[in-house]
Design an enzyme around this catalytic site. Structure first.
Site, PDB file in Angstrom:
ATOM      1  N   HIS A 329     -57.290   2.720  47.275  1.00 27.18           N
ATOM      2  CA  HIS A 329     -56.973   1.633  48.214  1.00 27.18           C
ATOM      3  C   HIS A 329     -57.796   1.785  49.497  1.00 27.18           C
ATOM      4  O   HIS A 329     -58.448   0.839  49.950  1.00 27.18           O
ATOM      5  CB  HIS A 329     -55.467   1.682  48.530  1.00 27.18           C
ATOM      6  CG  HIS A 329     -54.989   0.631  49.461  1.00 27.18           C
ATOM      7  ND1 HIS A 329     -54.208  -0.432  49.054  1.00 27.18           N
ATOM      8  CD2 HIS A 329     -55.164   0.457  50.796  1.00 27.18           C
ATOM      9  CE1 HIS A 329     -53.922  -1.199  50.085  1.00 27.18           C
ATOM     10  NE2 HIS A 329     -54.496  -0.683  51.159  1.00 27.18           N
ATOM     11  N   GLU A 330     -57.756   2.994  50.081  1.00 32.93           N
ATOM     12  CA  GLU A 330     -58.447   3.196  51.358  1.00 32.93           C
ATOM     13  C   GLU A 330     -59.964   3.162  51.188  1.00 32.93           C
ATOM     14  O   GLU A 330     -60.681   2.670  52.060  1.00 32.93           O
ATOM     15  CB  GLU A 330     -58.022   4.531  51.979  1.00 32.93           C
ATOM     16  CG  GLU A 330     -56.519   4.708  52.155  1.00 32.93           C
ATOM     17  CD  GLU A 330     -55.836   3.541  52.842  1.00 32.93           C
ATOM     18  OE1 GLU A 330     -56.460   2.882  53.700  1.00 32.93           O
ATOM     19  OE2 GLU A 330     -54.665   3.263  52.512  1.00 32.93           O
ATOM     20  N   HIS A 333     -61.242  -0.300  51.073  1.00 34.58           N
ATOM     21  CA  HIS A 333     -61.330  -0.878  52.420  1.00 34.58           C
ATOM     22  C   HIS A 333     -62.679  -0.620  53.082  1.00 34.58           C
ATOM     23  O   HIS A 333     -63.078  -1.371  53.986  1.00 34.58           O
ATOM     24  CB  HIS A 333     -60.245  -0.277  53.315  1.00 34.58           C
ATOM     25  CG  HIS A 333     -58.953  -1.015  53.298  1.00 34.58           C
ATOM     26  ND1 HIS A 333     -58.865  -2.368  53.539  1.00 34.58           N
ATOM     27  CD2 HIS A 333     -57.683  -0.583  53.099  1.00 34.58           C
ATOM     28  CE1 HIS A 333     -57.587  -2.736  53.476  1.00 34.58           C
ATOM     29  NE2 HIS A 333     -56.852  -1.676  53.201  1.00 34.58           N
ATOM     30  N   GLU A 352     -56.409  -6.442  52.930  1.00 33.61           N
ATOM     31  CA  GLU A 352     -55.354  -5.699  52.231  1.00 33.61           C
ATOM     32  C   GLU A 352     -55.140  -6.163  50.791  1.00 33.61           C
ATOM     33  O   GLU A 352     -54.796  -5.368  49.926  1.00 33.61           O
ATOM     34  CB  GLU A 352     -54.041  -5.793  53.008  1.00 33.61           C
ATOM     35  CG  GLU A 352     -54.070  -5.154  54.382  1.00 33.61           C
ATOM     36  CD  GLU A 352     -54.290  -3.651  54.349  1.00 33.61           C
ATOM     37  OE1 GLU A 352     -54.276  -3.060  53.236  1.00 33.61           O
ATOM     38  OE2 GLU A 352     -54.478  -3.062  55.423  1.00 33.61           O
TER      39      GLU A 352
END
Length: 901
Positions: A329-330, A333, A352
């Protein structure tokens, strides 16, 4: 007020941007180019400390202006050291005065001459101060206990969405990107880290050093990050480092995530076609209680709740999965959110939503045996539908009604990711990937609105000459309905078994039967048994349902239909009762695997939830569950057990509860027998998840085999001094054993709790110890919990009390009586228990005890929070009654007569 009303009434689209709360945006007269920021946190006296700073901001004037408006919050500005300099003429501009608008968090500087469009100026805040708190916002302090039992402090940042302004004066909107040169002043015993590589360190005297970091790429203020601490680096692979407590590094607990991170980064680089922009990526682990979110994606310095970095062979399988997916997820980003940012927080989903999508689907590419593409359906998609029910929800493109209000994370994370997943399928993966690559390349280091993304989707469709995939509609037409409508649709499928017509209708899903007239562009996919149209594996759209109704014709009358193949569309599906009957009968056959696991999970989820909302006959829904006695796959079993959690609570105090537990154990017995309670070297990741899930429910429901296995492990542990149980199964098998343990055996496990230093094992042991139903043992355990001289942690005291009350009615009765009679004062609670860690529903028959405890609230408090059955909706309560009635009939007609024994 007039502006707000106008903006809410006239939701204007101008270049894709909504006119919302315009007065809370900075004037569009100035653009920041570069920040040169110095911060000196007082780490000697952290809990009452200040931080000091100064910042030079290189700005460009976009429109002539006589004032400069910038964001400031909770900072003291030394106005005597505030200057604005014309960089070309090297001449200061006269400052007339300043003011603060605390509501909008503006700091306004008034000038005696106009700043000219196109010119560059240097805005200098020569000195400002702020206060360090432990509120996890802006620049804050955290503390931890090291291996030598010493209290240590650190300072760290959390700027998303709008807390950079609490640390330095800045243009704190995501579209206003600039580069940053950061200088950190620290003591000699500490280290610092930030987004970029360290450039050089200067000794300032008196034991102080200044770390100067290389200039960053252009980025939003919320992505700036730094830390000052006694932590240490650990590096195994070029460019990726872990920053953690020295004792955690000594234990080697970060090795797994360092290795996994290399795999994840390579997958994302290959997917996007764009190499990671920076030369390094640091992963910082912050003590758990000071970073409640999973992690924060700061460019080059991702900050984690440390539990998502500490994954070893002693970790639960699901914890290992979370470590990997949270990093995915990070890391996603770094492209979606960092490289290309949303122009404003109205469109948080552009950051997000994609990160939540890649959280599963990038990790699925790195770990293909984990079946994360299927797990997504039961972990995120189904829970998103539950939380996204009109009218108590909001659109993905958020409409602000106040500056402090931000959208629900369920919407901009998981609903958005579900719509992104749906888009991938109706575009096809190839076109979807091409679109995203173009989007990132065309907008890198910039900021976007949804129409920028939709334009790339449409261009890719046009280039591939695949417009037929959209049914003659445009991407804008299709996706605007999904990003602006509130809630999600219910598609009802009704068949005419004489003419062969199949009718599809759509309406917004309301629990209470309301309607709103909204329509979606719904990509309908379906599978007609015996007639197609195509296999379950083809998820391109079979028909677009854009009106309230649509029809197809089918020449067969002895088949069944399933709509929404692989659950790729973000909508629920209901059928006529005959189709439900046919699907249920087919699921009971040995050919059930023709229907994919995700669709079997969908059928269970839709049927149970629709029945709970009185949109489907409860008997039809419960009949669907009967097929589970043949089910052995994790995905549908997970869906089912998640769906019955509320039902389990609802029935716990009813006479039919024993019958309910027997029914659930009967449904799970084939999978339970196949997977067993003994781990195997040949187990896959999903095997371990399934075994853990089944052990949890079967052991909780007092399965005899679990009890026997559990007590044997306790006795072997007692004789050999070694517990041979995997972390996945410790809690549940020990729970089974404790159910039939003697008091001596129970006391042995308690002593092991006191002696172990493994925090994960301590939690498993305290939960296992709570699986007692004998009144004398419950009272004894409560006495131990409330004897505060023993070595039970505050959090574990709360867990133990809550677990005992949830395990059995006798645990609930005994604990409530104990609380009423003992009346421990609030001061005792606050000193010896953590904040509420368990929420417990009390059946309505406990109203008398609830009333007494409410009257005592002024003098006592408890380590758990109660609410009664009034919190359940009428539909949920009615469904519970219907289930109890159905169980009485079904258990006699089917379970007891033909299957159970």
């Amino acid at each position: 007020m007039a502006t707000l009303v106008l903006c809410l009434l006239l939701v204007l689209y101008a270049n894709g941007a909504l006119c919302q709360m315009d007065s809370y945006f900075l004037p569009k007269t100035i653009k920041p180019i570069r920040y040169n920021l110095t911060v000196a946190p007082d780490t000697y006296n952290t809990e009452a400390g200040l931080f000091y700073g100064n910042v030079n901001i290189d700005i460009e004037i976009l429109e002539n202006t006589r004032n400069v408006t910038i964001h400031v919050k909770s900072l003291t500005i030394y106005t005597a050291l505030l200057t604005i300099t014309d960089m070309k003429r090297r001449k200061r501009v006269g400052i007339v005065g300043t003011s603060e608008d605390t509501e909008r968090e503006f700091y306004i500087i008034y000038l005696n001459e106009e700043l000219e469009k196109g010119k560059r100026y240097m805005l200098t805040f020569g000195k400002y101060t702020g206060t360090l708190h432990n509120d996890m916002e802006g620049l804050f302090y955290a503390k931890y206990i090291n291996a030598q039992n010493e209290t240590k402090y650190m300072v760290v940042t959390e700027f998303e969405p709008s807390d950079a302004r609490r640390t330095f004066p800045c243009f704190d909107e995501p579209a206003l990107k600039a580069t940053f040169i950061l200088n950190i002043i620290r003591e000699s015993t500490l280290m610092s880290a930030s987004n970029e590589e360290l450039h050089y360190t200067t000794y300032l005297g008196h034991g102080l050093y200044r770390d100067t970091y290389k200039e960053t790429v252009p980025m939003s203020t919320y992505l700036l990050a730094f830390v000052v601490s006694e932590f240490r680096y650990y590096q195994k692979h070029p460019g990726i480092r872990m920053i953690m407590r020295p004792d955690a590094i000594a234990e080697g607990s970060m090795i797994y995530m360092l290795d996994e991170s290399v795999k994840l980064l390579k997958v994302i680089e290959a997917y996007t076609g764009i190499p990671y922009v920076l030369k390094k990526l640091d992963m910082l682990g912050v003590p758990e209680e000071y970073f409640l979110d999973g992690a924060m994606e700061n460019w080059g310095l991702v900050i984690y709740n440390e539990k998502y970095l500490v994954c070893t062979d002693r970790s639960h399988t699901m914890d290992i999965q979370k470590c990997a997916t949270f990093s995915a997820h990070e890391f996603a980003h770094q492209w979606f959110g960092n490289l290309v940012s949303p122009k404003s927080w109205h469109y948080m989903w552009l950051s997000e939503g994609f990160a939540a999508y890649f959280q599963y689907f990038v990790t699925a590419l790195a770990e293909p045996t984990w079946r994360l593409d299927e797990q997504y359906v039961v972990e995120e998609y189904q829970s998103s539908l539950r939380s996204d029910t009109a009218p108590l929800t909001e659109p993905i493109n958020f409409v602000f009604t106040s500056p402090e209000m931000f959208p629900s994370s369920q919407i901009y994370y998981y609903k958005a990711s579900a719509v992104i997943r749906m888009t991938e399928h109706f575009l096809t993966n190839r076109i979807f990937v091409q679109s995203l690559r173009s989007y990132l390349n065309n907008h890198k280091f910039g900021a976007t609105v949804p129409s920028d993304l939709f334009r790339e989707y449409q261009r890719a469709i046009n280039r591939a000459r695949k417009s037929h995939l959209l049914g003659g509609y445009t991407v804008n037409q299709i996706l605007n309905s999904w990003y602006t409508n509130v809630g999600h649709p219910l598609v009802t499928v009704t068949r005419n078994y004489h003419s062969g017509t199949i009718a599809f209708t759509q309406q917004t899903f309301y629990k209470n039967g309301d309607t709103d007239g909204n329509l979606w562009y719904i990509p309908i996919t379906y599978y007609l048994h015996k007639s197609g149209p195509r296999s379950f594996s083809d998820t391109t759209t079979d028909m677009w349902l854009v009106n309230a109704t649509g029809t197809i014709n089918n020449r067969f009358d002895d088949d069944w239909i399933i709509v929404n193949k692989h659950v790729i569309g973000y909508y629920r599906v209901n059928y006529d009762s005959e189709n439900w009957r046919r699907v249920t009968n087919f699921l009971r056959t040995q050919d059930l695997k023709i229907i994919p696991p995700t669709n079997r999970a969908q059928l269970l989820d839709d049927a149970i939830y629709l029945a709970q909302c009185s949109k489907l006959d409860f008997e039809v829904a419960l009949n669907v569950t009967t097929y589970l006695y043949r089910e052995t796959d994790y995905i549908p079993i997970k869906s089912f057990l998640t769906n019955i959690e509320d039902l389990d609570r609802n029935l716990a105090s009813k006479p039919e509860y024993d019958l309910f537990k027997t029914y659930i154990k009967w449904l799970l017995r084939k999978a339970y027998k196949k997977i067993g309670l003994q781990e195997s070297p040949h187990d896959g990741h999903v095997d371990r998840l399934l075994r853990r899930l089944l052990a949890e429910w079967m052991c909780k429901f007092e399965d005899e085999s679990c009890q026997q296995v559990g007590i044997q492990h306790v006795r072997r542990w007692r004789s050999s001094g070694v517990l041979h149980l995997s972390p996945d199964l410790q809690q549940f098998i020990l729970c089974g054993g404790i159910q039939i343990a003697t008091e001596d055996e129970w006391n042995f496990v308690l002593q092991r709790y006191y002696l172990t230093k493994d925090s994960n094992l301590k939690t498993q042991l305290i939960r296992g110890l709570s699986c007692i139903d004998k009144t004398s043992m419950i009272i004894n355990f409560l006495d131990i919990i409330f004897t505060f001289k023993n070595a039970i942690t505050p959090e574990d005291r709360s867990i133990a009390v809550g677990s005992m009350m949830q395990f059995s009615d006798n645990g609930m009765d005994t604990a409530l009586k104990y609380f009423i009679e003992k009346r421990y004062p609030k001061s005792t609670y606050k000193a010896n228990f953590n904040a509420v860690s368990m929420v417990i529903a009390l059946p309505s028959r406990y109203q008398y005890q609830i009333d007494i405890l409410k009257r005592q609230q002024g003098s006592i408090n408890l380590p758990v929070y109660f609410y009664n059955d009034e919190a359940l909706t009428d539909d949920e309560l009615f469904f519970g009654i219907q289930v109890a009635h159905w169980l009485q009939i079904y258990s006699k007609d089917v379970i007891q007569s033909s299957h159970l024994h």
